[in-house]
Design a protein around this motif. Sequence first.
Motif, PDB file in Angstrom:
ATOM      1  N   ASP A   2       0.823  -1.205   0.000  1.00 32.50           N
ATOM      2  CA  ASP A   2       0.000   0.000   0.000  1.00 32.50           C
ATOM      3  C   ASP A   2       0.863   1.263   0.000  1.00 32.50           C
ATOM      4  N   TYR A  25       2.062  -2.244  -6.234  1.00 35.61           N
ATOM      5  CA  TYR A  25       1.920  -1.096  -5.332  1.00 35.61           C
ATOM      6  C   TYR A  25       0.503  -0.537  -5.489  1.00 35.61           C
ATOM      7  N   ARG A  26      -0.237  -0.461  -4.376  1.00 33.78           N
ATOM      8  CA  ARG A  26      -1.643  -0.064  -4.416  1.00 33.78           C
ATOM      9  C   ARG A  26      -1.820   1.326  -3.803  1.00 33.78           C
ATOM     10  N   ARG A  48      -7.762   3.598  -4.321  1.00 36.88           N
ATOM     11  CA  ARG A  48      -8.694   3.581  -3.204  1.00 36.88           C
ATOM     12  C   ARG A  48      -8.711   4.979  -2.608  1.00 36.88           C
TER      13      ARG A  48
END
Length: 222
Positions: A2, A25-26, A48
Amino acid sequence: MDVVLPCLDEAEALPWVLTRMPAGYRPIVVDNGSTDGSAEVAAAHGARVVREPRPGFGAACHAGLLAASTEIVCFMDADASLDPRGLPLVADPVAAGESDLVLGRRVATTAGAWPVHARLGNAVLARHLRRAAGVRVRDLGPMRACRRAALLDLELADRRFGYPLEMVLRAAGAGWRVTETDVAYLPRAGRSKVTGTVRGTLRAVADMRAVLRQAQQTTISA
């Protein structure tokens, strides 16, 4: 892994930032009261989105940290001054067990990427940090990585611009291995709300000095 991106009116920069995230990789974009549609832009590009109504850089960082779920978490600015493709430079040493907190030391790619007043303010704070905590860093770089659970255990309290400095101070106090690695620093997209203005820089420096004073008082009383 994250990646927490504190965000305040970064709609112009977000498309470039989010499309350059490395595989694995978020991005977690923490909208801190944007009025330019940043949250919608972030969502449209697959990020997100977490909303943090409390104003403050530290408040946004902490909200992103709470929302993250991966063992290692990264932080970086959302203004396109840092290339997400450099994230492995700060994350890999943590994943390999070589460091506990890695800071990306900013290396300006152009003369205008890092204004003189911001560079001087950062240098002064880094010098104080070396003296106060013995951490041999030259920059309080906003691109950084560490283990999420360990960072939560530090119980960072600052919710303004002192958050990055408090992270390093508390990490050093807990015996963490704090290191830095060079990352490219680019001209940001849009108008800077902090380093691009003298007033913004002074506000950030004031917040960080308050964190330093608190740390020194705590050490003396202990």
